[in-house]
Write an enzyme that holds these catalytic residues in place. Structure first.
Site, PDB file in Angstrom:
ATOM      1  N   HIS A  83     -19.669  26.136  41.780  1.00 21.60           N
ATOM      2  CA  HIS A  83     -19.468  25.156  40.701  1.00 21.60           C
ATOM      3  C   HIS A  83     -18.939  25.810  39.421  1.00 21.60           C
ATOM      4  O   HIS A  83     -18.359  25.133  38.582  1.00 21.60           O
ATOM      5  CB  HIS A  83     -20.738  24.323  40.449  1.00 21.60           C
ATOM      6  CG  HIS A  83     -21.774  24.974  39.599  1.00 21.60           C
ATOM      7  ND1 HIS A  83     -22.920  25.547  40.115  1.00 21.60           N
ATOM      8  CD2 HIS A  83     -21.855  25.137  38.266  1.00 21.60           C
ATOM      9  CE1 HIS A  83     -23.647  26.029  39.116  1.00 21.60           C
ATOM     10  NE2 HIS A  83     -23.016  25.798  37.986  1.00 21.60           N
ATOM     11  N   ASP A 136     -23.261  26.341  47.319  1.00 17.92           N
ATOM     12  CA  ASP A 136     -22.744  26.663  45.979  1.00 17.92           C
ATOM     13  C   ASP A 136     -22.476  28.166  45.817  1.00 17.92           C
ATOM     14  O   ASP A 136     -23.222  28.864  45.148  1.00 17.92           O
ATOM     15  CB  ASP A 136     -23.752  26.160  44.936  1.00 17.92           C
ATOM     16  CG  ASP A 136     -23.190  26.174  43.520  1.00 17.92           C
ATOM     17  OD1 ASP A 136     -21.969  26.359  43.373  1.00 17.92           O
ATOM     18  OD2 ASP A 136     -23.990  26.005  42.578  1.00 17.92           O
ATOM     19  N   GLN A 230     -28.584  26.846  31.897  1.00 17.20           N
ATOM     20  CA  GLN A 230     -27.123  26.717  31.806  1.00 17.20           C
ATOM     21  C   GLN A 230     -26.500  28.046  31.331  1.00 17.20           C
ATOM     22  O   GLN A 230     -26.984  28.672  30.402  1.00 17.20           O
ATOM     23  CB  GLN A 230     -26.696  25.655  30.797  1.00 17.20           C
ATOM     24  CG  GLN A 230     -27.036  24.194  31.046  1.00 17.20           C
ATOM     25  CD  GLN A 230     -27.794  23.839  32.270  1.00 17.20           C
ATOM     26  OE1 GLN A 230     -27.312  24.036  33.381  1.00 17.20           O
ATOM     27  NE2 GLN A 230     -28.974  23.302  32.094  1.00 17.20           N
ATOM     28  N   GLY A 231     -25.430  28.423  31.994  1.00 16.36           N
ATOM     29  CA  GLY A 231     -24.741  29.660  31.636  1.00 16.36           C
ATOM     30  C   GLY A 231     -25.170  30.836  32.501  1.00 16.36           C
ATOM     31  O   GLY A 231     -24.524  31.869  32.526  1.00 16.36           O
ATOM     32  N   ASP A 232     -26.305  30.662  33.212  1.00 15.11           N
ATOM     33  CA  ASP A 232     -26.785  31.714  34.122  1.00 15.11           C
ATOM     34  C   ASP A 232     -26.209  31.551  35.519  1.00 15.11           C
ATOM     35  O   ASP A 232     -26.323  32.451  36.356  1.00 15.11           O
ATOM     36  CB  ASP A 232     -28.314  31.667  34.242  1.00 15.11           C
ATOM     37  CG  ASP A 232     -29.020  32.053  32.959  1.00 15.11           C
ATOM     38  OD1 ASP A 232     -28.513  32.960  32.268  1.00 15.11           O
ATOM     39  OD2 ASP A 232     -30.066  31.461  32.645  1.00 15.11           O
ATOM     40  N   SER A 233     -25.628  30.408  35.780  1.00 16.20           N
ATOM     41  CA  SER A 233     -25.145  30.104  37.133  1.00 16.20           C
ATOM     42  C   SER A 233     -24.313  31.213  37.721  1.00 16.20           C
ATOM     43  O   SER A 233     -23.516  31.847  37.026  1.00 16.20           O
ATOM     44  CB  SER A 233     -24.310  28.832  37.139  1.00 16.20           C
ATOM     45  OG  SER A 233     -25.155  27.726  37.152  1.00 16.20           O
TER      46      SER A 233
END
Ligand code: ARG
Length: 285
Positions: A83, A136, A230-233
């Site tokens: 993603h 993912d 969020q942002g660690d994905s």
């Protein structure tokens, strides 16, 4: 709703206007020192396989263009989340992002430590399902090799590191509060691998996604507080020294009863036909 989750990492930089419109129901609960929510600072030299994905062109230069995490599993091979490379994050297909690169060896994004290595090739799992969030993951090939010793071994199916209750660490430069406070410096949070039954109970299927034990793993703390965000994905979840997960999704960050959900690395290995190689690697670890 889940589209917003996937998009959220771009919030402070390219979706500033949208940020105020996104309900902050996802703000971290309680925990005063909320990371990566509830975490602590680490040096990238202690986890040299943790890398940042960057495009200054798409995300601006203030935090070196960081927008997701990644993990080096070979000197020119980085795993990340599918993603992260979607059009709703990048604004175009990844091959159009000319300055897509990986930042390695840099703890503080606002420094010139380490190296920025251009991505030579992007492979996004074609089976990634953005309703359930299954599958993912994506594979990036770097144009130059990382220093020796930068890659982490992956845990193959049946590895004890997947057992419920195993302690794990998740790493990233993401939101430290659930309210858009992006870290400049790498952080880690201590979580535990949870049982498939409790993950299924937490995520039976909603707009955020659905827990599927075959391709996902969930981790957190009973009481919430410690989580990726969020942002660690795309970044690593590491247990017993081996890679078990990639940060993928969750409902809010650090909420009790809503653990973080990770792409199960053993499923990645199976899909890519890498299982044998990994078994050898973790056998030697
Ligand atoms: N989708 C997020 C990202 O793009 C990761 C969210 C992880 N959420 C969680 N509660 N663990 O960075």
């Amino acid at each position: 709703m889940r589209r917003l989750v996937a998009r959220a990492l771009a919030r402070p930089l390219v979706l500033a206007a949208a940020a105020t419109a996104i309900p902050l129901a996802s703000a971290a609960p309680a925990s005063a020192d909320s990371i990566v929510v509830g975490g602590f600072p680490v040096e990238v030299s202690d986890s040299p396989w943790t890398v940042a994905l960057s495009s200054r062109d798409r995300f601006g230069g203030t935090r070196a263009g960081q927008f997701c995490g990644g993990v080096a599993v070979g000197r020119t091979t980085v795993l990340t989340a599918a993603h992260c490379l979607g059009e709703d994050v990048l604004g175009s297909p990844p091959e159009r992002v000319r300055d897509l690169s990986v930042i390695a060896g840099r703890t503080d994004l606002v420094s010139d430590q380490g190296r920025e290595i251009p991505v030579r090739d992007v492979w996004v799992n074609p089976a990634h399902d953005d309703v359930s969030n299954a599958g993912d993951f994506a594979v990036l090939t770097l144009s130059e090799a990382l220093p020796a010793g930068s890659a982490i071994g992956m845990a193959a199916e049946g590895d004890p590191a997947y057992r419920p209750d195993t302690r794990a660490l998740v790493y990233g430069w993401g939101d430290t509060s659930g309210a858009g406070d992006y870290a400049n410096s790498l952080r880690a949070a201590r979580v535990r691998v949870l049982s498939d039954a409790s993950c299924e109970r937490a995520y039976p299927g909603s707009d955020d996604g659905r827990y599927l034990a075959g391709s996902m793993l969930c981790a957190g703390e009973e009481a919430g507080g410690r989580d990726s965000c969020q942002g660690d994905s795309g970044g690593p979840l590491v247990a017993q020294g081996r890679l078990v997960g990639l940060v993928s999704w969750g409902s809010g960050c650090g909420r009790p009863g809503s653990p973080g959900v990770y792409t199960r690395v053993s499923a990645v290995l199976r899909t890519l036909g890498w299982d044998h190689q990994a078994a050898r690697q973790s056998g030697g670890a």
